[in-house]
Design a protein around this motif. Structure first.
Motif, PDB file in Angstrom:
ATOM      1  N   UNK A  59       5.528  -1.208  24.370  1.00 34.07           N
ATOM      2  CA  UNK A  59       5.858  -2.398  24.933  1.00 34.07           C
ATOM      3  C   UNK A  59       6.655  -2.365  26.316  1.00 34.07           C
ATOM      4  N   UNK A  60       7.479  -1.690  26.348  1.00 36.44           N
ATOM      5  CA  UNK A  60       8.212  -1.454  27.705  1.00 36.44           C
ATOM      6  C   UNK A  60       7.244  -1.036  28.639  1.00 36.44           C
ATOM      7  N   UNK A  61       6.257  -0.281  28.732  1.00 33.57           N
ATOM      8  CA  UNK A  61       5.527   0.241  29.358  1.00 33.57           C
ATOM      9  C   UNK A  61       4.923  -1.125  29.920  1.00 33.57           C
ATOM     10  N   UNK A  62       4.076  -1.716  29.051  1.00 39.35           N
ATOM     11  CA  UNK A  62       3.337  -2.818  29.231  1.00 39.35           C
ATOM     12  C   UNK A  62       4.345  -3.813  30.369  1.00 39.35           C
ATOM     13  N   UNK A  63       5.320  -4.134  29.950  1.00 46.54           N
ATOM     14  CA  UNK A  63       6.134  -4.887  30.630  1.00 46.54           C
ATOM     15  C   UNK A  63       6.595  -4.414  32.083  1.00 46.54           C
ATOM     16  N   UNK A  64       6.785  -3.238  32.110  1.00 44.41           N
ATOM     17  CA  UNK A  64       7.316  -2.498  33.454  1.00 44.41           C
ATOM     18  C   UNK A  64       5.979  -2.515  34.193  1.00 44.41           C
ATOM     19  N   UNK A 281       2.181  19.987  42.284  1.00 43.86           N
ATOM     20  CA  UNK A 281       3.228  19.144  42.596  1.00 43.86           C
ATOM     21  C   UNK A 281       2.559  17.893  43.096  1.00 43.86           C
ATOM     22  N   UNK A 282       2.670  16.795  42.226  1.00 38.61           N
ATOM     23  CA  UNK A 282       2.156  15.458  42.111  1.00 38.61           C
ATOM     24  C   UNK A 282       2.914  14.673  43.174  1.00 38.61           C
ATOM     25  N   UNK A 283       2.136  13.709  43.619  1.00 36.68           N
ATOM     26  CA  UNK A 283       2.947  12.587  44.652  1.00 36.68           C
ATOM     27  C   UNK A 283       3.748  11.732  43.764  1.00 36.68           C
ATOM     28  N   UNK A 284       4.796  11.191  44.541  1.00 36.52           N
ATOM     29  CA  UNK A 284       5.775  10.445  43.875  1.00 36.52           C
ATOM     30  C   UNK A 284       5.403   8.913  43.409  1.00 36.52           C
ATOM     31  N   UNK A 285       5.625   8.729  42.256  1.00 40.54           N
ATOM     32  CA  UNK A 285       5.295   7.335  41.772  1.00 40.54           C
ATOM     33  C   UNK A 285       6.563   6.620  41.103  1.00 40.54           C
ATOM     34  N   UNK A 286       6.170   5.106  40.931  1.00 38.79           N
ATOM     35  CA  UNK A 286       7.378   4.322  40.359  1.00 38.79           C
ATOM     36  C   UNK A 286       7.566   5.094  39.039  1.00 38.79           C
ATOM     37  N   UNK A 287       8.688   5.086  38.269  1.00 39.35           N
ATOM     38  CA  UNK A 287       8.941   5.429  37.031  1.00 39.35           C
ATOM     39  C   UNK A 287       8.105   4.436  35.916  1.00 39.35           C
ATOM     40  N   UNK A 288       7.630   5.049  34.983  1.00 36.79           N
ATOM     41  CA  UNK A 288       6.881   4.609  33.851  1.00 36.79           C
ATOM     42  C   UNK A 288       7.271   5.094  32.667  1.00 36.79           C
ATOM     43  N   UNK A 289       7.855   4.286  31.616  1.00 34.36           N
ATOM     44  CA  UNK A 289       8.209   4.920  30.300  1.00 34.36           C
ATOM     45  C   UNK A 289       7.352   5.719  29.611  1.00 34.36           C
ATOM     46  N   UNK A 290       5.935   5.534  29.970  1.00 33.47           N
ATOM     47  CA  UNK A 290       5.195   6.495  29.380  1.00 33.47           C
ATOM     48  C   UNK A 290       5.471   7.770  29.959  1.00 33.47           C
TER      49      UNK A 290
END
Length: 316
Positions: A59-64, A281-290
Motif C-alpha cells: 500500500x505504501x508503494x502504491x501511494x508513493x 551501478x544504476x542510475x539514481x531514482x526516487x525512493x520507493x518502499x519496494x
C-alpha cells in the motif's frame, strides 16, 4: 569377612538430575522455550504479522509511486527471498515477544544479513567503488592495434549454441568497437576443462555471427584472469602472421572486473587501454518502499563485488 557397601547408583545428587532452568519471560513471569514459541497460536500470530507488514509495504508503494510498482512489490514479497525476508523479521519479533531472546537475536541477525546483502543501494555502493569511468573513445586518434575481450560474456546453451550471458555486454561492446572502426583486430580469451566449446571459441562464434571477419579474430586460452594474462603475454611476444603490429591495445571486460584485470596485466608488463562496459551501478531514482525488499539480483551484484575485493587480498 565381606563387608557390604552401599549401592553407588542409589546415591543420587538432586542437583545433578534437576532439569535445566528455562528462560523466564520477565513481562509475564512464564517460562519460555523454543517449543513454547512455536505453538499453533503463535505461528498464526506470526503469519498475521507477516501479512500485515507485506500489505503495508504494498500500500505504501502504491501511494508513493503507482499501482504498477505496487504489483511488482507484491510479486517480490511472494518470491522465495521475499518470503524468507519476511519470515526472519516476524520470527525475531515473535521470539523476543515470547521471551526466547537468543533465538530472537539469531533471526534478527539473519534478517539484517538478508536486508543488507540484498539491498540494491548497498549493491550499487559496493560496485561503484570498483567501476572506473567509461572510456572516452574520442581521445583515440587512431584505431587500436587490437581489442582483447576477456572470456565470460558467452554461455553455451543445452544444444551447444552460444548465447550472451550475464557479462554479454563485453561481446556487444567489442562488436560496436569493430563496426565503429576503432580496432584492427579482436582477441577472444578464455578456456575451460568443462564443455566441448571453449569460452574463446564461443566468443569468436558470437562475433562472427554479428559481422566481424573470421580472419580478424584471434583466440587465447586461460581458465581465469591470471592465466589469461599469462597467455596474452606469450601471444604478444610472438604474434601470429598477419596480426597488426602497430597501435595501442584495448582491454574489454566488465567494469567491476576492470581494476583486477589491469592489475594482473601490469604484473605481466602488458599495457592496455581500459575499455570497461557492463556497468552495474544504476542510475539514481526516487525512493520507493519496494527498494526495502531484498532481490536476488542485488545479492548477486553484492557477491561479485565482494569476490573482486577478496581476489585483491589474495593477489588473484
Amino acid at each position: 569377612m565381606n563387608h557390604s557397601r552401599p549401592n553407588d547408583a542409589a546415591v543420587i545428587d538432586p542437583a545433578v538430575n534437576d532439569p535445566p532452568a528455562q528462560p523466564t519471560n520477565v513481562s509475564t513471569g512464564r517460562t519460555s522455550s523454543p517449543d513454547h514459541v512455536w505453538t499453533v497460536r503463535n505461528v498464526m500470530t506470526g503469519i498475521a504479522w507477516g501479512a500485515a507488514i507485506d500489505l503495508a509495504l504494498v500500500i505504501w508503494t502504491w501511494i508513493q509511486v503507482d499501482k504498477g510498482m505496487a504489483d511488482r512489490c507484491a510479486t517480490a514479497l511472494v518470491m522465495p527471498l521475499g518470503i524468507l525476508w519476511t519470515f526472519t523479521l516476524v520470527a525475531s519479533l515473535l521470539c523476543f515477544r515470547r521471551g526466547a531472546r537468543r533465538f530472537g537475536i539469531v533471526f534478527a541477525l539473519l534478517f539484517a544479513l538478508i536486508s543488507i546483502t540484498g539491498n540494491g543501494d548497498v549493491a550499487d555502493a559496493s560496485m561503484s567503488s570498483l567501476e572506473p569511468p567509461r572510456a572516452d573513445l574520442d581521445a583515440q586518434s587512431e584505431p587500436f592495434r587490437c581489442v582483447v575481450v576477456l572470456g565470460g560474456g558467452v554461455t553455451i546453451a543445452y544444444d551447444e549454441v552460444p548465447e550472451l550471458g550475464i557479462a554479454g555486454q563485453r561481446i556487444m561492446y567489442t562488436a560496436q568497437l569493430w563496426h565503429g572502426g576503432h580496432t584492427q583486430a579482436v582477441i577472444c580469451t578464455g578456456g575451460s576443462s568443462l564443455g566441448r566449446i571453449q569460452p574463446a571459441e564461443a566468443g569468436r562464434m558470437m562475433l562472427e555471427s554479428i559481422g566481424i571477419p573470421s580472419d580478424k579474430i584471434y583466440e587465447s586460452p586461460g581458465d581465469n584472469t591470471s592465466q589469461e594474462m599469462k597467455n596474452l603475454q606469450a601471444f604478444f611476444a610472438s604474434p601470429p602472421p598477419g596480426f597488426p603490429r602497430h597501435g595501442k591495445i584495448g582491454l574489454v571486460t566488465s567494469a567491476s572486473h576492470m581494476k583486477r584485470a589491469m592489475r594482473l596485466a601490469a604484473e605481466r608488463d602488458l599495457k592496455f587501454v581500459p575499455l570497461p562496459c557492463g556497468y552495474e551501478t544504476g542510475a539514481d531514482y526516487d525512493f520507493s518502499p519496494s527498494e526495502l525488499i531484498p532481490s536476488p539480483e542485488a545479492m548477486d551484484s553484492f557477491g561479485r563485488a565482494l569476490k573482486e575485493r577478496l581476489a585483491r587480498l589474495v593477489n588473484r
